[in-house]
Design an enzyme around this catalytic site. Sequence first.
Site, PDB file in Angstrom:
ATOM      1  N   LYS A 103       0.816  -1.223   0.000  1.00  0.00           N
ATOM      2  CA  LYS A 103       0.000   0.000   0.000  1.00  0.00           C
ATOM      3  C   LYS A 103       0.847   1.269   0.000  1.00  0.00           C
ATOM      4  O   LYS A 103       0.437   2.300  -0.524  1.00  0.00           O
ATOM      5  CB  LYS A 103      -0.928   0.004   1.216  1.00  0.00           C
ATOM      6  CG  LYS A 103      -1.979  -1.089   1.204  1.00  0.00           C
ATOM      7  CD  LYS A 103      -3.044  -0.849   0.147  1.00  0.00           C
ATOM      8  CE  LYS A 103      -4.176  -1.866   0.268  1.00  0.00           C
ATOM      9  NZ  LYS A 103      -5.112  -1.752  -0.876  1.00  0.00           N
ATOM     10  N   SER A 128       1.871  -9.655  -0.614  1.00  0.00           N
ATOM     11  CA  SER A 128       1.536  -8.224  -0.607  1.00  0.00           C
ATOM     12  C   SER A 128       1.756  -7.552   0.740  1.00  0.00           C
ATOM     13  O   SER A 128       1.957  -6.346   0.807  1.00  0.00           O
ATOM     14  CB  SER A 128       0.080  -8.042  -1.048  1.00  0.00           C
ATOM     15  OG  SER A 128      -0.779  -8.807  -0.223  1.00  0.00           O
ATOM     16  N   GLU A 147      -9.708   5.715   3.007  1.00  0.00           N
ATOM     17  CA  GLU A 147     -10.528   4.655   3.554  1.00  0.00           C
ATOM     18  C   GLU A 147      -9.618   3.460   3.780  1.00  0.00           C
ATOM     19  O   GLU A 147      -8.591   3.329   3.111  1.00  0.00           O
ATOM     20  CB  GLU A 147     -11.648   4.277   2.573  1.00  0.00           C
ATOM     21  CG  GLU A 147     -11.260   3.261   1.493  1.00  0.00           C
ATOM     22  CD  GLU A 147     -10.183   3.757   0.524  1.00  0.00           C
ATOM     23  OE1 GLU A 147     -10.018   4.982   0.400  1.00  0.00           O
ATOM     24  OE2 GLU A 147      -9.498   2.908  -0.085  1.00  0.00           O
TER      25      GLU A 147
END
Lengths: 266, 413
Positions: free
Chosen positions: B105, B395, B127
């Site tokens: 991210k 990830s 969010e």
Amino acid sequence: MSRIQTTFARLKAEQRKALIPFITAGDPSPKLTVPLLHGLVAAGADVLELGVPFSDPMADGPTIQRASERALKQGVSLRSVLDMVAEFRKLDTTTPVVLMGYGNPIEAMGWETFARRCAEVGVDGALTVDFPPEESHAAFEHLEAHGIDPIFLLAPTTRDERIAAVAKLARGYVYYVSLKGVTGAGNLDLSAIEEKMPHLRRYLDLPIGVGFGIRDAATAEAVAKLCDGVVVGSRIVQEIENSTEQNVVANVAALVYELRQALDRA
Amino acid sequence: MRRRSRHSSTRLSTLSYNYPDLGGHFGQFGGIYMAETLIPAVEELSQQYLRFRDDPEFKAELAYELKHYVGRPSPIYHAKRLSEHLGGAQIYLKREDLNHTGAHKINSAMGQALLAKRMGKKRVIAETGAGMHGVATATVAARFGMECIVYMGAEDIQRQAPNVFRMKLLGAKVVPVESGSRTLKDACNEAIRDWVTNVESTFYIFGTAAGPHPYPMMVRDFQCVIGNEAKVQMPEMIGRQPDAVIACVGGGSNAIGLFHPYIEVPNVQIIGVEAGGYGIASGKHAAPLTANAKVGVLHGNKVNLMQDENGQIIETHSISAGLDYPGVGPEHCLLKDIGRAQYVAADDDEAIAAFDALCRYEGIIPALESSHALAHAIKIAPTMAKDKVLLVNLSGRGDKDMNTVARIKGITL
């Protein structure tokens, strides 16, 4: 002439402003929607905005979101909303009804079916909050084919090219969102609206309704002086929320009557 | 024979792969489905992004931050013991879990924050589901001195307490969202509301490759660093590209970051793994592509969307908060449509089993999101020859999921 055009033409001749109340279909209960619509008209509403409940109403504040949730819990769907309009039309053939909501329930039904059913039951206009002109051409061909007016939002942030684009597509009236925010917010700026109206009228031949943030008679009166119609949503939905099934029609009618008086002073 | 002909038609359609179009469409998917108030904001964002995307100074600053702050390039690791245990294809891991803040991210949060800085925005919102995007946003906000608000479903706040605390330590305000299913979708609605209200001062750092244009394109571009690195690293390690690249798909940002650079590389299979929850047949999952969900409109784009027959959005279920979302990024919908990528689901139990396996065989605790991708690799590796290579995108790391996993195992921490 469509019912919306006829209504605005009449009001113009009478030098009055349109009162456009909003309720969510199925709130507080599906059986009360048609009585509420008649109550709104009896109290002085000119155009009815009927909300189609959606699970994710991103442009709405908490009040209207709760109304959607109440309606969805009772199984209200786009199909049943159309049936409610058919029921309403049995007794009222003159007051325009505009369906207001989000695109996905219509996508799921199919735009052709939706437009055809709207024409059959007597819906006059459709406002799809999350479908801007760019994404709407194919969908709106169906509305046009069945004589349903596409109602569009314009916002304080809308640039001139977009106002012009909306002016080409829009029918019935245009809904000017009076503030940057969701429905039910309280930061209305009257002088900003006053400044904006002549600018919008350079592009638009249609009547302009103003909504978002109109919470009382005094504000409604002040806004009405600046435009052709006043949309009141969250304040009415709040009244529904605070009423019982026994007194909700009377309470909402009393509130709308008060707004009517205010508009007629404008 | 049939398979080969299908493959060649796929190659034909990807030769001219150039998406999105100017309006943000990936074929029939994507677009800009937003309330009027926000249209000028996304248009401005598009213009500014296109302007800075190719600006040498912007590119240099992003490259600097990715190297010195995020810790890129992330390595590729051969999970030898796990592969031996499975007795088939070799599993390699792209280690996005080793990035600063512990997940992919940060790649996109960093890119978007640098853009926000150039656009003069001092307030950022985000969010978050599992909290990794929230942590990444809070991190870059602290790094550049911006005010930061993170919207998070009340249910997810329960599931991901450590990440909530991390965000607060980093100076962000975490706003619990009580509406709807109290998960990622509702956090998304709430962030959009904030943006409508504060559109002039605020940059919305979007967490995944979905939402209105330009987000699916912009987030993809920032995440492509994953696949671009892998394309260089794999030949260095094994002398060729992998046979398949595999990543988990919620909104699908880590997946599109790995997949996109491989779209026009022939013979590399692309596999996205969605959250199967209690199983596709149960209806309680978060796997719109695997379940062939109808096309619909939510959060500003047209995508395959879990919905009922009336077009109302269905509440999803996944053990992994980061995958618990009813939609999926528009580019994944297109890749499925044209047959270039394959989408499958791993259910909660399979994800937990994969989580355990990576802990035990490799000493790596993966995020529950990444465990879904791993679960599929574990499923297919034994059916493949030992010289085949699967590249799995790891990830994120699993520290944030300790409470969830402990609860499932009946352990009190």
